[in-house]
Design a protein around this motif. Structure first.
Motif: not given
Length: 360
Positions: A220-229, A236-239, A296-297
């Motif tokens: 799950f996104p650390r700061h909530g789904e509503e803030n996730a991009k 595809d967040f694994k590339t 991821q930064h």
């Protein structure tokens, strides 16, 4: 890739000094922000070599496999330990990146304050020097291929908490892997809270456009789904992407992962760069480190992804105390942690890794 037992036959009667093949060499940085900082270069004789920063909790800074850098290094690089960089986000001032930075030993997560005290970002331990207990060199002429460095790092004050980290970093001549064995012991006379996170930071050229980020588990996104991009279902967040404009400055995202384990209790994550024919596999015990963070930064000139095994999901001490998950170590007792990072270049080994993490 040749293995140690086959290479060992060639070493006999041909090598005068083990450092011709590999081993541990200590020195002191004499210039820049790290001036006076003790380090140890460890060379496995396989193309894998890495720098242990003795005065920074024996964390690992630079790491290379042949000509390829594995770790991300921040603009500041190695700095001399600053034990009072412990307020708010001051921790970032001395965060050199590196292959691994240790976070803890009593707090992991953002800065916070409550009736139990003030705690800065990611705790104190990475700004603490080690007392070296032993350095064991390999001796290929007698068949001893193991090498290790062991040190003691303390997070302590009168009245407690008083935790001691006894760290051993070891390797084997002829094997491209790094082993970390940590023991955290409570030396005080009262129970101590405990949190621990291993901040592995991977950079170019290992982390590059198209590199696969390998992990498997509920997330799950650390700061909530509503803030996730990035960390959204269907993305595809694994590339690894190209550098992102949205990650200039403090742009970043983190996924918290309840990582899966195999029948032996081992969890595995890593990176795979098909262009380089290179993969890195990080293995640890689910029982010891049940959570994984994927940082991821993708900023321009600040391009990094982190894989961070931990005791808690970056919750911080206050939240862990509230929900009953905070670990307490009793006086005289301890906890152990074991991690191994291995470099893979053979196609069969890489395929096995990809199957373990169910990459499609």
């Amino acid at each position: 890739m040749e293995r140690a037992d086959s290479i060992n036959q060639d070493w006999k009667d041909k090598v005068s000094n083990h450092l011709q093949v590999g081993g541990i060499e200590t020195s002191v940085i004499d210039n820049g922000a790290g001036r006076g900082t003790r380090i140890a270069w460890i060379n496995t004789g396989t193309g894998l070599r890495f720098k242990v920063v003795i005065d920074r909790a024996m964390d690992i800074a630079d790491a290379f496999y042949n000509q390829h850098s594995l770790a991300w290094l921040s603009h500041g690089g190695i700095t001399y330990p600053q034990p009072f960089s412990d307020k708010g986000i001051d921790w970032l001032r001395t965060f050199g990146g590196g292959l691994v930075t240790t976070c803890g030993l009593t707090h992991v997560g953002g800065p916070e304050s409550d009736e139990y005290g003030d705690r800065g970002l990611h705790g104190l331990i990475s700004n603490s020097p080690a007392e070296i207990e032993s350095i064991i060199q390999p001796d290929p002429r007698t068949g001893r291929l193991e090498m290790s460095i062991t040190g003691i790092i303390k997070e302590t004050k009168p009245f407690g908490p008083s935790l001691e980290l006894r760290r051993t970093i070891s390797a084997t001549l002829g094997q491209p892997s790094i082993r970390i064995h940590d023991e955290v012991i409570n030396r005080a006379n009262t129970a101590s809270p405990h949190m621990l996170l291993y901040h592995f930071n991977f950079g170019w050229p290992l982390a590059d456009e198209g590199t696969e980020i390998l992990w498997n588990g509920k997330w799950f996104p650390r700061h909530g789904e509503e803030n996730a991009k990035i960390f959204k279902e269907g993305n595809d967040f694994k590339t690894c992407p190209a550098p992102l404009e949205s990650h200039l400055g403090s742009g970043e995202e983190v996924a918290l992962i309840d990582i899966e384990a195999d029948i032996f209790g081992d969890s595995v994550c890593g990176l795979h760069n098909a262009k380089l024919g290179l993969a890195v596999a990080l293995k640890f015990k689910k029982e010891q480190l049940p959570w994984l963070a994927n940082w991821q930064h993708w900023g321009k000139g600040e391009y990094v992804t982190g894989l961070e095994p931990s005791t808690h999901p970056l919750s911080g001490q206050a939240k862990a105390r509230e929900d009953g998950t905070l670990i307490f170590i009793e006086p005289g007792e301890g906890r152990s942690y074991d991690l191994e990072l291995e470099i893979l270049t053979e196609e069969r080994e890489i395929e096995e890794l990809l199957l373990k993490v169910k990459v499609v």
